[in-house]
Design an enzyme around this catalytic site. Structure first.
Site, PDB file in Angstrom:
ATOM      1  CG  ASP A  11      -4.284 -10.383   3.414  1.00 35.53           C
ATOM      2  OD1 ASP A  11      -4.189 -10.110   2.198  1.00 35.53           O
ATOM      3  OD2 ASP A  11      -3.760  -9.690   4.297  1.00 35.53           O
ATOM      4  CG  ASP A 103      -5.217  -9.009  -1.668  1.00 34.39           C
ATOM      5  OD1 ASP A 103      -5.750  -8.012  -1.152  1.00 34.39           O
ATOM      6  OD2 ASP A 103      -4.027  -9.319  -1.456  1.00 34.39           O
ATOM      7  CD  GLU A 104      -7.389  -7.907   4.151  1.00 34.64           C
ATOM      8  OE1 GLU A 104      -7.234  -8.041   5.364  1.00 34.64           O
ATOM      9  OE2 GLU A 104      -6.876  -6.972   3.505  1.00 34.64           O
TER      10      GLU A 104
END
Length: 132
Positions: A11, A103-104
């Site tokens: 993350d 973003d994960e």
């Protein structure tokens, strides 16, 4: 033979603010808030979080908490490019990557201890170092 499953959760916390800091060296180490075009925080750097600034907070409140805070415009094209780089790094370690957001992701490291001659935690640390 059995393989112990090991999933890594990645993350990019403060991802948008980190992208801005990576592109503009003057912003490194400073409190940064993304979302200047909206007048509210859509992303907050770690340095800004120390002042109690949170996502969704209005610019007027942010300036009260941290007058030296740097407001930056959102740039989703840049975030997309950084996101691609992030996932390309992870995919160099394992092809088993499930993207969850910009973003994960979750990366399956199962069975990779022997090829990398490392524990799952060591592999995760190698991935983190490459990303940074």
């Amino acid at each position: 033979m059995s393989i112990t499953p090991s999933l890594l959760h990645v993350d990019g916390d403060a991802f948008f603010a980190s992208c801005a800091q990576a592109l503009d060296p003057k912003l490194k180490g400073k409190p940064v808030v993304i979302g200047a075009e909206r007048g509210l925080a859509t992303a907050v750097s770690y340095e800004a979080k120390k002042y109690g600034i949170k996502r969704g907070m209005l610019g007027t409140k942010i300036k009260q908490l941290c007058p030296e805070c740097e407001f930056v415009q959102s740039d989703y094209e840049v975030y997309h490019l950084f996101s691609q780089r992030l996932f390309n790094i992870i995919k160099k370690f394992t092809p088993e990557v499930e993207k969850y957001s910009v973003d994960e992701c979750f990366a399956d490291l199962s069975g990779l201890r022997r090829p990398y001659n490392a524990s799952y935690l060591e592999i995760a640390d190698q991935i983190k170092q490459k990303i940074e």
